[in-house]
Design a protein around this motif. Structure first.
Motif, PDB file in Angstrom:
ATOM      1  N   ILE A 166       0.899  -1.151   0.000  1.00  0.00           N
ATOM      2  CA  ILE A 166       0.000   0.000   0.000  1.00  0.00           C
ATOM      3  C   ILE A 166       0.932   1.193   0.000  1.00  0.00           C
ATOM      4  O   ILE A 166       1.701   1.391   0.947  1.00  0.00           O
ATOM      5  CB  ILE A 166      -0.918   0.011   1.233  1.00  0.00           C
ATOM      6  N   ARG A 167       0.903   1.972  -1.083  1.00  0.00           N
ATOM      7  CA  ARG A 167       1.880   3.043  -1.233  1.00  0.00           C
ATOM      8  C   ARG A 167       1.277   4.249  -1.928  1.00  0.00           C
ATOM      9  O   ARG A 167       0.125   4.228  -2.355  1.00  0.00           O
ATOM     10  CB  ARG A 167       3.090   2.548  -1.996  1.00  0.00           C
ATOM     11  N   LEU A 168       2.109   5.284  -2.073  1.00  0.00           N
ATOM     12  CA  LEU A 168       1.685   6.510  -2.729  1.00  0.00           C
ATOM     13  C   LEU A 168       2.102   6.483  -4.197  1.00  0.00           C
ATOM     14  O   LEU A 168       3.213   6.073  -4.520  1.00  0.00           O
ATOM     15  CB  LEU A 168       2.319   7.726  -2.057  1.00  0.00           C
ATOM     16  N   ALA A 169       1.205   6.911  -5.073  1.00  0.00           N
ATOM     17  CA  ALA A 169       1.513   7.075  -6.492  1.00  0.00           C
ATOM     18  C   ALA A 169       1.373   8.558  -6.798  1.00  0.00           C
ATOM     19  O   ALA A 169       0.307   9.143  -6.584  1.00  0.00           O
ATOM     20  CB  ALA A 169       0.558   6.254  -7.349  1.00  0.00           C
ATOM     21  N   ARG A 170       2.453   9.170  -7.265  1.00  0.00           N
ATOM     22  CA  ARG A 170       2.450  10.617  -7.455  1.00  0.00           C
ATOM     23  C   ARG A 170       1.687  11.026  -8.705  1.00  0.00           C
ATOM     24  O   ARG A 170       1.791  10.403  -9.763  1.00  0.00           O
ATOM     25  CB  ARG A 170       3.871  11.142  -7.550  1.00  0.00           C
ATOM     26  N   GLY A 171       0.944  12.093  -8.546  1.00  0.00           N
ATOM     27  CA  GLY A 171       0.261  12.728  -9.659  1.00  0.00           C
ATOM     28  C   GLY A 171       0.481  14.227  -9.526  1.00  0.00           C
ATOM     29  O   GLY A 171       1.367  14.662  -8.808  1.00  0.00           O
TER      30      GLY A 171
ATOM     31  N   TYR B 176      -1.014  12.906  -4.440  1.00  0.00           N
ATOM     32  CA  TYR B 176      -0.738  11.473  -4.406  1.00  0.00           C
ATOM     33  C   TYR B 176      -2.024  10.674  -4.299  1.00  0.00           C
ATOM     34  O   TYR B 176      -2.962  11.074  -3.621  1.00  0.00           O
ATOM     35  CB  TYR B 176       0.144  11.122  -3.204  1.00  0.00           C
ATOM     36  N   ALA B 177      -2.024   9.527  -4.951  1.00  0.00           N
ATOM     37  CA  ALA B 177      -3.090   8.546  -4.777  1.00  0.00           C
ATOM     38  C   ALA B 177      -2.532   7.447  -3.868  1.00  0.00           C
ATOM     39  O   ALA B 177      -1.389   7.028  -4.033  1.00  0.00           O
ATOM     40  CB  ALA B 177      -3.493   7.961  -6.122  1.00  0.00           C
TER      41      ALA B 177
END
Length: 134
Positions: free
Chosen positions: A5-10, A18-19
């Motif tokens: 479970i991590r952050l995905a940058r946008g 982040y998502a």
């Protein structure tokens, strides 16, 4: 499959957004993910409710499936009361960096030199007075 479970940058340049996602650990940070679990907007103030939003039911499901949260996500889950607080130790946190240590050393040397210079004329002055009296 190792799940994270991590952050995905946008977001755009200098405007991060982040998502919070459940993804295979082998996939790239902003790449393929299995499910979007929430959002994190660091541009908002820390006390804002909109800063971190998570679907806690799905987070609990993925944690139950063995997904490991990253450090930043685990801190968010600790703040939400979902995970117990971990004791973290960073003994180097309070120590100054190399440049600051160098400046402190230079300052100490200058202070020592100034102190020696202040003491040296005081010792020579009585000797000069004694020579003048003779």
């Amino acid at each position: 499959m190792a799940m994270k479970i991590r952050l995905a940058r946008g977001g755009s340049k200098k405007r991060p957004f982040y998502a919070i996602v459940a993804a295979d650990s082998r996939m790239p940070r902003d790449g393929r993910f299995i499910e979007k679990l929430g959002t994190y907007n660091p541009m908002l103030p820390k006390d804002s409710e909109e800063r971190v939003k998570m679907n806690m039911e799905r987070v609990k499901y993925w944690l139950g499936e063995g997904a490991q949260p990253t450090d930043r996500v685990s801190r968010m889950l600790e703040a939400a009361g979902e995970l117990p607080k971990k004791d973290r130790s960073n003994p180097k946190k309070g120590t100054p960096g190399k440049a600051a240590q160098a400046r402190a050393e230079e300052k100490a040397e200058k202070a020592k030199a100034a102190e020696e210079a202040a003491n040296a004329p005081a010792e020579e002055a009585p000797a000069e007075e004694a020579a003048a009296e003779e």
